[in-house]
Design an enzyme around this catalytic site. Structure first.
Site, PDB file in Angstrom:
ATOM      1  N   SER A 277       0.832  -1.190   0.000  1.00 48.09           N
ATOM      2  CA  SER A 277       0.000   0.000   0.000  1.00 48.09           C
ATOM      3  C   SER A 277       0.878   1.257   0.000  1.00 48.09           C
ATOM      4  CB  SER A 277      -0.959  -0.049   1.193  1.00 48.09           C
ATOM      5  OG  SER A 277      -1.936   0.965   1.099  1.00 48.09           O
ATOM      6  N   ASP A 371      -8.446  -5.042  -5.948  1.00 51.53           N
ATOM      7  CA  ASP A 371      -8.053  -3.997  -4.996  1.00 51.53           C
ATOM      8  C   ASP A 371      -8.969  -2.787  -5.174  1.00 51.53           C
ATOM      9  OD1 ASP A 371      -6.832  -2.120  -3.399  1.00 51.53           O
ATOM     10  OD2 ASP A 371      -4.878  -2.229  -4.372  1.00 51.53           O
ATOM     11  N   HIS A 405      -6.941  -5.653  -1.367  1.00 51.44           N
ATOM     12  CA  HIS A 405      -5.817  -4.740  -1.134  1.00 51.44           C
ATOM     13  C   HIS A 405      -4.770  -5.310  -0.173  1.00 51.44           C
ATOM     14  CE1 HIS A 405      -3.713  -0.954  -1.111  1.00 51.44           C
ATOM     15  NE2 HIS A 405      -3.827  -0.845   0.212  1.00 51.44           N
TER      16      HIS A 405
END
Length: 460
Positions: A277, A371, A405
């Site tokens: 991330s 995601d 994600h």
């Protein structure tokens, strides 16, 4: 002298060859489709066997066998654990024993519940929080997660079977035997270094998490058990580091890289980077601006700087623009922010692009194709185009259909939605539970293969 069996039988209300007495035996209960219960004598108890027994590392698979059941007995297996804050995570699945009264999760399919099919590790990756919007995170790697496994008679609703037949407790640890944990507080660097048990030096990796801040060590501690010297690096909201994410200076990360490169237990000439991330985006910036980076694994990262201005030696990457009108709402009232960020390829937002073409590193991009935090696959492909356009090596990109994600180490349950620190409200992260679990297992293997290959480590 052998006593007659008659007094013993009478003690239990039974007589010899007395039809009325035999008629008093308890009958199997009537089965309802909503609550299936298999009738077994009350004295029978199940034996739950675990391999490895007692304890193992979190990322290790486990073999579960339940014995001493009745032939083809219907049972419910229920697992649960509590995190360090006391929050409960649970899962359950319904099974049928084989003709010998044995239930082997490597061979028997789950017939319903939290998952279906042959899923021997479903008791972990299918865990769900009792309260909504919680993500399972290990905050203290020096203690294990304690998983409780229960075998219940029958097929009740929502994991509620009949009476308890068997139980086992299993410890899932985050420090392999002999792995050393060393807090780092040198200069401005706030981190924890994990070293393998055997003599070094070892290939070094800097491990960085996302925008939640703090210092998360569980990925670094597990990876150290695979032969790497891994430094879990905090960059805000920890100790005396800045409390917010308004601005970042790459010199801080450069200091961390140099610390690792100069450590006597770390072999050069370069180190690896691992980030997810915002951490993946930072790793991309580090590889682009800093020296001494040999290999970088980017898990669902961005090719543009997001959330805070990034400074390094007189250069500044402004944060990518956001259009809040593009945020959608799900049926559950959560935010879907997938389309909120502006395109980094258009207009003034091009100034936020990370100059990945400056990098001398080899890259592996691990991408969840579902995601919903941002467009990870698009970013990975754009990074690949820019690298190749400037004569650099084509990066390896592995895409996982159905993965969201937070691609974590194996067996961490998927977090479908939780509070987003930068957004300030709950958002969906994407992903389908089983596909996400399979992606995590493969990604963990792929990143180890990649680092061993490009950092010169030995397989362990």
């Amino acid at each position: 002298m052998i006593a007659s069996s008659s007094p013993l039988l009478r003690a239990f209300g039974l007589g010899l060859w007395n039809p009325r007495s035999w008629a008093c035996l308890p009958k199997p209960p009537k089965l309802r489709s909503s609550s299936l219960v298999s009738w077994v004598p009350g004295r029978m108890a199940a034996t739950v066997s675990l391999e490895p027994a007692g304890r193992c590392c979190w990322d290790e698979p486990m073999h579960i066998v339940v014995r001493d059941l009745a032939p083809e007995q219907l049972v419910t297996l229920r697992s649960s654990l509590r995190d360090e804050k006391g929050e409960l995570f649970r899962t359950h699945a319904r099974y049928r024993a084989d003709a010998s009264g044995e239930l082997d999760l490597m061979r028997a399919p789950a017939l319903g519940g939290s998952f279906v099919g042959i899923e021997p590790m479903g008791f972990l990756w299918a865990l769900e929080p009792e309260k909504p919007l919680l993500r399972l995170v290990k905050r203290d790697v020096q203690t294990p997660f304690v998983v409780e496994l229960e075998v219940l008679d029958g097929h009740g609703g929502e994991g509620e079977g009949g009476r308890l037949l068997g139980r086992a407790v299993h410890e899932r640890h985050f420090l392999a035997p002999g792995v050393r944990r060393e807090p780092v507080r040198t200069g401005r660097v706030r981190a924890t270094l994990f070293l393998p048990p055997e003599p070094g030096p070892f290939p070094g990796i800097v491990d960085i998490f996302g925008a939640g801040g703090g210092l998360l060590e569980y990925r670094a501690s597990l990876l150290a058990g695979k032969g790497f010297a891994v430094m879990a690096l905090a960059y805000y909201n920890y100790d005396d580091l800045p409390k917010d994410l308004k601005t970042l200076h790459l010199e801080y990360f450069e200091e961390a890289v140099n610390y690792l490169l100069n450590h006597p237990q770390v072999k050069g000439p370069g180190v690896g980077l691992l980030g997810i991330s915002k951490g993946g985006e930072l790793c991309l910036s580090m590889a682009s601006f800093l020296k001494g980076i040999t290999a970088a694994v980017i898990i669902n990262g961005s090719i543009a700087n997001v959330g805070a201005a990034l400074h390094y030696q007189g250069e500044t990457l402004p944060p990518l623009g956001v259009n809040y009108s593009r945020i959608k709402k799900t049926r559950d009232g959560f935010a879907d922010i997938l389309d909120a960020l502006n395109s980094p390829l258009e207009g003034p937002d091009q100034k936020s692009l990370i100059p990945v073409e400056r990098s001398e590193s080899t890259f592996l991009f691990l991408v969840g194709q579902d995601d919903h935090n941002w467009k990870s696959e698009f970013y990975a492909n754009e990074a690949s185009k820019r690298l190749q356009a400037h004569g650099k090596e084509k990066p390896q990109i592995i895409c996982y259909p159905g993965a969201g994600h937070y691609i974590e180490p194996p067996y961490f349950p998927m977090c479908p939605a939780s509070l987003h620190t930068l957004v300030g409200s709950p958002v969906i992260w994407g992903g389908e539970t089983r596909a996400h679990a399979m992606a995590q297992a493969d990604a963990w293997k792929q990143l180890q293969i990649f680092f061993h290959k490009h950092l010169g480590g030995k397989r362990v």
